[in-house]
Design an enzyme around this catalytic site. Structure first.
Site, PDB file in Angstrom:
ATOM      1  N   ASP A  13       0.807  -1.227   0.000  1.00  0.00           N
ATOM      2  CA  ASP A  13       0.000   0.000   0.000  1.00  0.00           C
ATOM      3  C   ASP A  13       0.839   1.275   0.000  1.00  0.00           C
ATOM      4  O   ASP A  13       0.435   2.295   0.562  1.00  0.00           O
ATOM      5  CB  ASP A  13      -0.969   0.017   1.205  1.00  0.00           C
ATOM      6  N   LYS A  16       1.758   2.054  -5.167  1.00  0.00           N
ATOM      7  CA  LYS A  16       2.281   1.439  -6.401  1.00  0.00           C
ATOM      8  C   LYS A  16       1.356   1.708  -7.584  1.00  0.00           C
ATOM      9  O   LYS A  16       1.809   1.947  -8.695  1.00  0.00           O
ATOM     10  CB  LYS A  16       2.454  -0.080  -6.200  1.00  0.00           C
ATOM     11  N   GLY A  40      -4.558  -4.296  -3.781  1.00  0.00           N
ATOM     12  CA  GLY A  40      -5.545  -3.249  -4.050  1.00  0.00           C
ATOM     13  C   GLY A  40      -4.773  -2.024  -4.466  1.00  0.00           C
ATOM     14  O   GLY A  40      -4.143  -1.378  -3.636  1.00  0.00           O
ATOM     15  N   HIS A  41      -4.754  -1.728  -5.770  1.00  0.00           N
ATOM     16  CA  HIS A  41      -3.965  -0.612  -6.295  1.00  0.00           C
ATOM     17  C   HIS A  41      -4.918   0.494  -6.739  1.00  0.00           C
ATOM     18  O   HIS A  41      -5.698   0.307  -7.669  1.00  0.00           O
ATOM     19  CB  HIS A  41      -3.077  -1.088  -7.453  1.00  0.00           C
ATOM     20  N   GLN A 224       1.944  -6.095  -3.197  1.00  0.00           N
ATOM     21  CA  GLN A 224       2.421  -6.174  -1.806  1.00  0.00           C
ATOM     22  C   GLN A 224       3.754  -5.426  -1.642  1.00  0.00           C
ATOM     23  O   GLN A 224       3.993  -4.464  -2.356  1.00  0.00           O
ATOM     24  CB  GLN A 224       2.541  -7.634  -1.343  1.00  0.00           C
TER      25      GLN A 224
END
Ligand code: GDP
Ligand code: IMO
Ligand code: MG
Length: 422
Positions: A13, A16, A40-41, A224
């Site tokens: 988080d 990225k 989750g991007h 990650q």
């Protein structure tokens, strides 16, 4: 520059998605090579917020081809839902701008069930995202995984799932005492989903090989962060894939390619979701303020992210084990709002002072040593203040690599490039 990797240098988080989106604009191909929809991007485009879990962040650029490599674990239902969301936001997705390796491992319903039961019943709670990631990688390593190519053949699916269920059934029936679908039911469900997935299934190995030969610009989008790596991370509180640089070569399916720049995405402070040691974690008003103004909630599970100061010994370790060549420092705007500023420069551990979190040390037993800096209040519209420059200089001097990007807001325009990429 022909190739660049985006690597999270902390516990995920770090921002990225935003950086991949911006650099994706300049390249031809974006590849996801590990992890799954545990990621989750977040990308903000105007007033739209797009959260991508599995589809590479290059999808937002029509000239870019997005590739899901064979190191990824793919939940077909979640993938198709995500595809619908992406299409609903006006993006055209076809088999020429999105490809999935036929050898990608599938996350089955059994994998998700196992993940959920283990987290609920223990004995060790990792605080996973509950997406079935660990159990899917277990199937892959133990050579019984369902592959994306299998989704296209009902007979193969039934055979493989029946064999797969022999061991798992014992756990579902006896240990966890939970409901589970029969192999026939699961095969039918996956086969149905496979029909919608079929247009995107491809030989991505040959495609990437050709891209390298033709000198195409390739971006590898890590999910990650280094500290969640199965080998380099804070084991056992990690994810089940190779989140570091090394994961690219096996997971993307591009053994011959060279990665010229390894960009470590680094939040200006530290956050972590889930269980596990966190040396610089804050349990006071400052931590709460960072959590609130930084909107530090997981993009996949909505959980509150734990917050703490920047940890240089951890970053020094990430630079080494992921061969980082420069840093993108994100969320500086959040620190502008905080009236104290500390950075962890070393740890006290077993009577010694150490400045790198090398493997083998127990992160739950270290005592962080802080340097207090003059806080900065920059709005980043003009010249940088001496205080923020000092903060950046301390990071660069300690890590021995340059800070090439400053991010100071979630939007595309809230960024400064100090170095040229692509
Ligand atoms: P990722 O998993 O590394 O892509 O990061 P996430 O999307 O899970 O979390 C990063 C969050 O910070 C998202 O909500 C982004 O929109 C947001 N973000 C990214 N860069 C910045 C920044 O420089 N400042 C602020 N305030 N938010 C940012
Ligand atoms: P992005 O790509 C932050 C964490 C989970 C848990 C551990 C194991 O958005 O940075 P898993 O479901 O992978 O078996 O959970 O890893 N985790 C993440 N934390 N960002 C992520 O992805 C994460 N993906 C997994 O919270 O602690
Ligand atoms: Mg995220």
């Amino acid at each position: 520059m022909k190739s660049l990797a985006i690597i999270g240098s902390q516990w995920g988080d770090e921002g990225k998605g935003k950086i991949t989106d911006l650099l994706g604009l300049k390249c031809d191909v974006v590849v996801r090579y590990q992890g799954g929809n545990n990621a989750g991007h977040t990308i903000i485009v105007g007033d739209k917020k797009i959260v991508l879990h599995l589809i590479p962040s290059g999808i937002l650029h029509s000239h870019c081809t997005s590739v899901v490599g064979h190191g990824v674990v793919l939940d077909p239902g979640a993938f198709l839902d995500e595809l619908k969301n992406v299409e609903a936001s006006g993006i055209k997705v076809t088999s020429s701008n999105l490809m999935i390796s036929a050898n990608t491992t599938v996350i089955t319903h059994y994998n998700k069930l196992l993940d959920g039961q283990r987290e609920a019943k223990g004995p060790v709670k990792i605080g996973t995202t509950g997406k079935g990631i660990g159990p899917a990688y277990e199937d892959k390593i133990s050579r019984k995984a369902i592959k994306v190519r299998d989704l296209l053949n009902l007979e193969v699916l039934e055979q493989k799932l029946s064999a797969n269920l022999i061991e798992k059934e014992a756990l579902f029936k006896n240990l966890y005492q939970c409901e589970y679908p029969s192999a026939k039911e699961e095969a039918a469900r996956l086969f149905e989903l496979g029909k919608s997935l079929a247009p995107f299934v491809a030989d991505t190995f040959s495609y990437l090989d050709k891209c390298v030969t033709e000198g195409k610009k390739i971006l590898f989008e890590g999910a990650q962060g280094v500290l969640l790596d199965i080998d380099y991370g804070s084991y056992p509180f990690v994810t089940s894939s190779s989140t570091s640089y090394g994961g690219i070569f096996t997971g993307a399916g591009m053994p011959a390619g060279k990665v010229e720049e390894v960009l470590g995405i680094t939040k200006a402070y530290t956050t972590r979701v889930g269980e596990g040691p966190f040396p610089t974690e804050l349990f006071d008003d400052v931590g709460e303020k960072i959590q609130t103004i930084g909107h530090e909630f997981g993009a996949t599970t909505g959980r509150k992210r734990r917050c703490g100061w920047l940890d240089l010994p951890l970053l020094k370790y990430s630079v080494k084990c992921s061969a980082l060549t420069s840093i993108a420092l994100t969320k500086l705007d959040i620190l502008s709002e905080v009236d104290v500023l500390k950075v962890c420069t070393s740890y006290k551990y077993e009577g010694k002072e150490i400045d790198c979190a090398y493997p083998g040390i127990d992160l739950s037993k270290v005592e962080p040593v802080y340097k207090e800096l003059k806080p900065f209040t920059d709005d980043f519209s003009g010249k940088l203040s001496t205080e923020v420059k000092d903060y950046i200089a301390l990071i660069e001097q300690t890590l021995g690599i340059p800070v090439g990007i400053l991010a100071f807001g979630p939007e595309r325009s809230q960024i400064k490039f100090l170095k040229e990429y692509f």
